[in-house]
Design a protein around this motif. Sequence first.
Motif, PDB file in Angstrom:
ATOM      1  N   ASP A  61       0.825  -1.208   0.000  1.00  0.00           N
ATOM      2  CA  ASP A  61       0.000   0.000   0.000  1.00  0.00           C
ATOM      3  C   ASP A  61       0.862   1.262   0.000  1.00  0.00           C
ATOM      4  O   ASP A  61       0.568   2.227  -0.698  1.00  0.00           O
ATOM      5  CB  ASP A  61      -0.946   0.005   1.214  1.00  0.00           C
ATOM      6  N   HIS A  83       0.373   3.816  -2.925  1.00  0.00           N
ATOM      7  CA  HIS A  83      -0.388   5.043  -2.668  1.00  0.00           C
ATOM      8  C   HIS A  83       0.474   6.228  -2.237  1.00  0.00           C
ATOM      9  O   HIS A  83       0.084   7.368  -2.418  1.00  0.00           O
ATOM     10  CB  HIS A  83      -1.453   4.797  -1.594  1.00  0.00           C
ATOM     11  N   THR A 139      -6.066  -1.600 -13.083  1.00  0.00           N
ATOM     12  CA  THR A 139      -7.341  -1.111 -12.533  1.00  0.00           C
ATOM     13  C   THR A 139      -8.417  -1.345 -13.586  1.00  0.00           C
ATOM     14  O   THR A 139      -8.299  -0.865 -14.720  1.00  0.00           O
ATOM     15  CB  THR A 139      -7.245   0.388 -12.186  1.00  0.00           C
ATOM     16  N   SER A 156     -15.057   0.386 -14.283  1.00  0.00           N
ATOM     17  CA  SER A 156     -16.144   0.007 -13.367  1.00  0.00           C
ATOM     18  C   SER A 156     -17.306  -0.587 -14.168  1.00  0.00           C
ATOM     19  O   SER A 156     -17.504  -0.234 -15.344  1.00  0.00           O
ATOM     20  CB  SER A 156     -16.591   1.231 -12.559  1.00  0.00           C
ATOM     21  N   SER A 205      -5.783  -8.840  -5.266  1.00  0.00           N
ATOM     22  CA  SER A 205      -6.547  -7.597  -5.333  1.00  0.00           C
ATOM     23  C   SER A 205      -6.326  -6.792  -4.058  1.00  0.00           C
ATOM     24  O   SER A 205      -6.197  -7.348  -2.968  1.00  0.00           O
ATOM     25  CB  SER A 205      -8.029  -7.892  -5.526  1.00  0.00           C
ATOM     26  N   ARG A 206      -6.259  -5.469  -4.220  1.00  0.00           N
ATOM     27  CA  ARG A 206      -6.141  -4.557  -3.077  1.00  0.00           C
ATOM     28  C   ARG A 206      -7.128  -3.414  -3.283  1.00  0.00           C
ATOM     29  O   ARG A 206      -7.370  -3.007  -4.424  1.00  0.00           O
ATOM     30  CB  ARG A 206      -4.727  -3.952  -2.986  1.00  0.00           C
ATOM     31  N   THR A 219      -8.625   0.200  -3.813  1.00  0.00           N
ATOM     32  CA  THR A 219      -8.059   1.447  -4.364  1.00  0.00           C
ATOM     33  C   THR A 219      -8.105   2.569  -3.324  1.00  0.00           C
ATOM     34  O   THR A 219      -7.494   3.608  -3.515  1.00  0.00           O
ATOM     35  CB  THR A 219      -8.860   1.917  -5.599  1.00  0.00           C
ATOM     36  N   LYS A 220      -8.840   2.337  -2.249  1.00  0.00           N
ATOM     37  CA  LYS A 220      -9.045   3.299  -1.156  1.00  0.00           C
ATOM     38  C   LYS A 220      -9.886   4.493  -1.620  1.00  0.00           C
ATOM     39  O   LYS A 220      -9.789   5.593  -1.080  1.00  0.00           O
ATOM     40  CB  LYS A 220      -7.709   3.766  -0.544  1.00  0.00           C
ATOM     41  N   THR A 221     -10.694   4.270  -2.648  1.00  0.00           N
ATOM     42  CA  THR A 221     -11.557   5.347  -3.139  1.00  0.00           C
ATOM     43  C   THR A 221     -13.029   5.058  -2.833  1.00  0.00           C
ATOM     44  O   THR A 221     -13.901   5.810  -3.243  1.00  0.00           O
ATOM     45  CB  THR A 221     -11.409   5.518  -4.664  1.00  0.00           C
ATOM     46  N   ASN A 259     -14.076  -0.937  -4.433  1.00  0.00           N
ATOM     47  CA  ASN A 259     -13.182  -0.564  -5.541  1.00  0.00           C
ATOM     48  C   ASN A 259     -11.808  -1.190  -5.336  1.00  0.00           C
ATOM     49  O   ASN A 259     -11.141  -0.924  -4.336  1.00  0.00           O
ATOM     50  CB  ASN A 259     -13.021   0.966  -5.629  1.00  0.00           C
ATOM     51  N   TYR A 260     -11.420  -1.991  -6.312  1.00  0.00           N
ATOM     52  CA  TYR A 260     -10.167  -2.743  -6.183  1.00  0.00           C
ATOM     53  C   TYR A 260      -9.305  -2.594  -7.425  1.00  0.00           C
ATOM     54  O   TYR A 260      -9.814  -2.377  -8.519  1.00  0.00           O
ATOM     55  CB  TYR A 260     -10.457  -4.237  -5.984  1.00  0.00           C
ATOM     56  N   PHE A 261      -7.983  -2.749  -7.250  1.00  0.00           N
ATOM     57  CA  PHE A 261      -7.113  -2.955  -8.405  1.00  0.00           C
ATOM     58  C   PHE A 261      -6.420  -4.312  -8.233  1.00  0.00           C
ATOM     59  O   PHE A 261      -6.490  -4.913  -7.151  1.00  0.00           O
ATOM     60  CB  PHE A 261      -6.098  -1.813  -8.573  1.00  0.00           C
TER      61      PHE A 261
END
Length: 291
Positions: free
Chosen positions: A65, A69, A206, A209, A234-235, A237-239, A243-245
């Motif tokens: 992360d 990020h 990413t 959607s 998968s992690r 996106t923190k949005t 929501n994952y990338f």
Amino acid sequence: MKKIGFLGPRGTFTEMAAKFLFPQDERIPLKTIPRTIDLAFNKGTDYAVVPIENAIEGTVNVTLDYLIHQKPMPIVGAVSIGIAHHLLSASRKEFASIAPKKIISHPQALAQCHAFIQEHFPDVIVEHADSTAQAAAWLAKHQQDDVCVIANREAANLYGLSIVAEDIHDYRENQTRFLVVSASHQQEQLVTKQAHVGEVTTLMVTLPSDFTGALHQVLSAFAWRKLNLSKIESRPTKTGLGNYFFIIDVQQLMDDVLLPGAIAELNALGCKVDVLGSYCTYSDQLTRVEK
Ligand SMILES: O=C(O)C(=O)C[C@]1(C(=O)O)C=C[C@@H](O)C=C1
């Protein structure tokens, strides 16, 4: 001589990895994984060595992360190291006569020894430290009989602690993979050829959607080109929730045809693709995995 930042203090597993890859260079211990990454990002060190994945416990999320990020930097190498955890005490008592009230270590190490702790000390207080060696250094300083730490043999020797239980990790085949990241250097030949076990290109993908079957199509772009994947994860996106990338490791270096073709296909699907690094992988087991 190059400067290598690692999660310190001396005696961590990360130091073992840094020493393995950079035996002749200046190694600089840092307090936390983010600080180790920060210093390399600001070019205060040439390379940072940071843990990324453990065979028992999985991804070291703070590393992934923070690199994605906060301080993005190319991955220029990776090394897998065998991990053996021991229970360390400041007293010279036998295992049968110890009754620790508290066990301190790095959260990854505690998780890798979870079954051992549950079986022998179910009521113990478990406390997190910045690293295994930091826990060992703390115990050496405070000499508390009712506290044990989990760390490696090197830390026991360095800090004058005794090993009361050996090899307490829950599964025998324990290994951790460490990344080498750098803001100032490209991928280079890091260690002797014998330790070289493979090549990896790490991509961050990413998905657009609301695209039915998007992941299936992403995987097809690699599959029909016969690009071998060694990891997909998968992690968030923190949005926003859901929501994952995806982080995808492809088992080859960046080339002129196959990987650029796969990336172009993913872009055409509406995916955003970032290349996080294309690098050689090494192992202290000294066995080359032939492709
Ligand atoms: O605490 C240490 O000694 C570290 O080097 C960190 C770390 C990790 O974060 O995974 C490295 C290897 C082991 O998996 C346990 C801990």
